[in-house]
Design a protein around this motif. Sequence first.
Motif, PDB file in Angstrom:
ATOM      1  N   ALA A  28       0.789  -1.325   0.086  1.00  0.00           N
ATOM      2  CA  ALA A  28      -0.094   0.119  -0.132  1.00  0.00           C
ATOM      3  C   ALA A  28       0.885   1.274   0.016  1.00  0.00           C
ATOM      4  N   GLU A  29       1.793   1.229   0.828  1.00  0.00           N
ATOM      5  CA  GLU A  29       2.796   2.360   0.728  1.00  0.00           C
ATOM      6  C   GLU A  29       3.631   2.753  -0.550  1.00  0.00           C
ATOM      7  N   ALA A  32       1.204   4.102  -3.300  1.00  0.00           N
ATOM      8  CA  ALA A  32       0.705   5.337  -3.001  1.00  0.00           C
ATOM      9  C   ALA A  32       1.619   6.520  -3.449  1.00  0.00           C
ATOM     10  N   PRO A  48      -4.254   1.955  -2.431  1.00  0.00           N
ATOM     11  CA  PRO A  48      -3.535   1.448  -1.083  1.00  0.00           C
ATOM     12  C   PRO A  48      -4.767   0.893  -0.076  1.00  0.00           C
ATOM     13  N   ASP A  49      -5.874   1.418  -0.036  1.00  0.00           N
ATOM     14  CA  ASP A  49      -6.902   1.092   0.796  1.00  0.00           C
ATOM     15  C   ASP A  49      -7.784  -0.227   0.439  1.00  0.00           C
ATOM     16  N   ASP A  50      -7.156  -0.637  -0.897  1.00  0.00           N
ATOM     17  CA  ASP A  50      -7.847  -2.045  -1.462  1.00  0.00           C
ATOM     18  C   ASP A  50      -6.692  -3.012  -1.567  1.00  0.00           C
ATOM     19  N   ASP A  53      -7.646  -6.499   0.354  1.00  0.00           N
ATOM     20  CA  ASP A  53      -8.493  -7.371  -0.563  1.00  0.00           C
ATOM     21  C   ASP A  53      -7.993  -7.818  -1.834  1.00  0.00           C
TER      22      ASP A  53
END
Length: 198
Positions: A28-29, A32, A48-50, A53
Amino acid sequence: MEFTALPTLVGGRVRLEPLAETHAADLAEAVAVGDLWRTWYATHIAAPDDMADDIRARLALHRAGTQVPWAVIDTRSGRAVGITTLLNLEPEHRRLEIGSTWLGREAQRTGINTEAKLLLLGHAFESLGCIAVEFRVHWHNQQSRAAVARLGAKQDGVLRNHRVWPDGTIRDTVVFSIIDGEWPTVRQSLTQRLAGHA
């Protein structure tokens, strides 16, 4: 070795280890930086938020026997900086595709992609006995097309109107491949290129 095997592949700068949910924070980092997932032709890159999942979805595809996903680890930092995958597995024809790959912007043009591809190609040709390895790239993704060509892959052709994307646009797909007879020369070329990144 089974085409769905997921061994850890180790090089000097890169370690490909089985993708796991524990990689989510690093990935995620990495994604981003520069909003990499917003690149319009990169629909396979999760926001990043996904990311967690997305990892779970890739692991489900591995359990189903259709994909083999690795986290790309920068051995200097010990952090996951991207994902790479074997897909379109055709063991009966001894061929597969290396794809659904992304690297965070900070890992691009550092030799990480070159070594990751060297490891994957070695796995495909030497461990799995492949006679052909394919790469598929969006027609408009000039950076990836150039990167695949630099690996030593040859362009096989273009699949016109190949995919309808979520936003309704149509993807033309450029297909490249490396065949088993080319592998020794490609391996030598990639090894020499890596020496320049040492």
